[in-house]
Design a protein around this motif. Structure first.
Motif: not given
Length: 147
Positions: A9-14, A22-23, A28-30, A139-142
């Motif tokens: 499963p994907p990691a939970p969102a913070p 991440f930057v 953007r966030i990447y 770059a599309d993490i969000k």
């Protein structure tokens, strides 16, 4: 979708604060910048100790943290393949001394500055030409964070 992706499963969102390492640059966030650095007309591409020192110099200049460094020499050409594993990701290289060509990947996340590696590598191997490509990893993490 692969079986592996179905099982993990994907990691939970913070819940608060930035994504780890991440930057965020306002647009953007990447995850980090991944530079491809091609050196042409390069010399000393069979010199393992020079390569190791160039990697160390890049790590320091870029503000990264070295975890492991390994460079392998191929015989009879003397070409090198190597990797510096970083807390922030990696630097890797493959050289073709017979063509005076080296291909570097410099990928770093967080506050590290991978672009500082370009001049260090060009100078360490006396390159007559350098080509640099930049890719913003994740770059599309969000768009892909769990809701």
């Amino acid at each position: 979708m692969s079986q592996f992706l179905k099982l993990v499963p994907p990691a939970p969102a913070p819940e608060e604060g930035p994504l780890d390492h991440f930057v965020e640059d306002g647009e953007r966030i990447y995850a980090g910048r991944h530079l491809t650095i091609d050196l042409y007309g390069a010399s000393d591409l069979t010199d393992q100790s020079r390569m190791e020192q160039a990697f160390r110099d890049c790590v320091t200049a870029c503000g990264a943290t070295l975890l492991h460094l390994h460079v392998h020499t191929f015989l009879p050409s003397g070409g090198l393949s190597g990797v510096a594993v970083l807390a922030e990701s990696h630097i890797s290289v493959h050289t073709w001394p017979e063509a005076a060509y080296a291909a570097f990947d410099v990928f770093m996340c967080g506050d590290a500055e991978p672009e500082r590696a370009v001049d260090i590598l060009a100078q360490a191997f006396s390159a007559t030409a350098v080509e640099v490509g930049t890719h913003y990893r994740g770059a599309d993490i969000k768009q892909h964070l769990p809701k």
